[in-house]
Design a protein around this motif. Structure first.
Motif, PDB file in Angstrom:
ATOM      1  N   LYS A 257      -0.795  -7.454   0.497  1.00  0.00           N
ATOM      2  CA  LYS A 257      -1.424  -6.804   1.644  1.00  0.00           C
ATOM      3  C   LYS A 257      -0.389  -6.050   2.474  1.00  0.00           C
TER       4      LYS A 257
ATOM      5  N   ARG B 226      -3.188  -3.556   0.403  1.00  0.00           N
ATOM      6  CA  ARG B 226      -4.388  -4.369   0.162  1.00  0.00           C
ATOM      7  C   ARG B 226      -4.079  -5.363  -0.942  1.00  0.00           C
ATOM      8  N   GLY B 227      -4.748  -6.483  -0.853  1.00  0.00           N
ATOM      9  CA  GLY B 227      -4.571  -7.507  -1.878  1.00  0.00           C
ATOM     10  C   GLY B 227      -5.746  -7.514  -2.831  1.00  0.00           C
TER      11      GLY B 227
END
Length: 124
Positions: free
Chosen positions: A22, A27-28
Motif C-alpha cells: 500500500k 495499493r495492496g
C-alpha cells in the motif's frame, strides 16, 4: 523471534507485506495469504492488478509491460522486503522470487531463507 505459532507468524508477514505494498505501490492486493514451508515463505496475493493494468492485460505487449514493471518493483524493493522478513523471522533471506498472472490477477512471492523456519518454529 518470540514464541509465536506458525499461523501467527504467517499472519504477521501477510499484514506487513500488505502494508508495504500500500505504501510502496499505492495499493495492496484484495486478498493475501502466507505459507511457511520449510525454508521458504510463500505469499499468494489475489486481486493485485489495477484497473489500468487490467486494460493493458488485454494485449500481449501490455502483459509484457505489466510483468516487467511488477518484477522490477520487487527487485528494487528486495532489500526492504528482506529486512521485513528478517525482522519477523530472525533469518536472512537468500533469494526473492515473484511472478504475476495477468489472467487472474494473482501474484506469488517466494522468499528463500537461510534455515528451515518451519522446524525452528516447531522446536520452540
Amino acid at each position: 523471534m518470540s514464541k509465536k505459532t506458525k499461523g501467527q507468524i504467517e499472519a504477521e508477514i501477510s499484514e506487513l507485506i500488505m502494508k508495504f505494498e500500500k505504501e510502496y505501490i499505492g495499493r495492496g492486493p484484495q486478498n493475501i495469504k502466507t505459507y511457511i514451508i520449510e525454508d521458504n515463505i510463500l505469499i499468494k496475493e489475489k486481486g493485485v492488478l489495477t484497473l489500468a493494468e487490467q486494460q493493458l492485460a488485454k494485449e500481449e505487449t501490455g502483459v509484457k509491460l505489466i510483468k516487467e514493471l511488477r518484477v522490477k518493483l520487487i527487485e528494487n524493493s528486495r532489500e526492504i522486503l528482506s529486512t521485513l522478513i528478517k525482522d519477523i523471522t530472525s533469518l536472512d533471506v537468500l533469494a526473492v522470487h515473484s511472478d504475476i498472472s495477468t489472467e487472474n490477477g494473482e501474484r506469488i512471492i517466494v522468499f528463500s531463507l537461510e534455515e528451515n523456519l518451519e522446524r525452528k518454529i516447531m522446536s520452540k
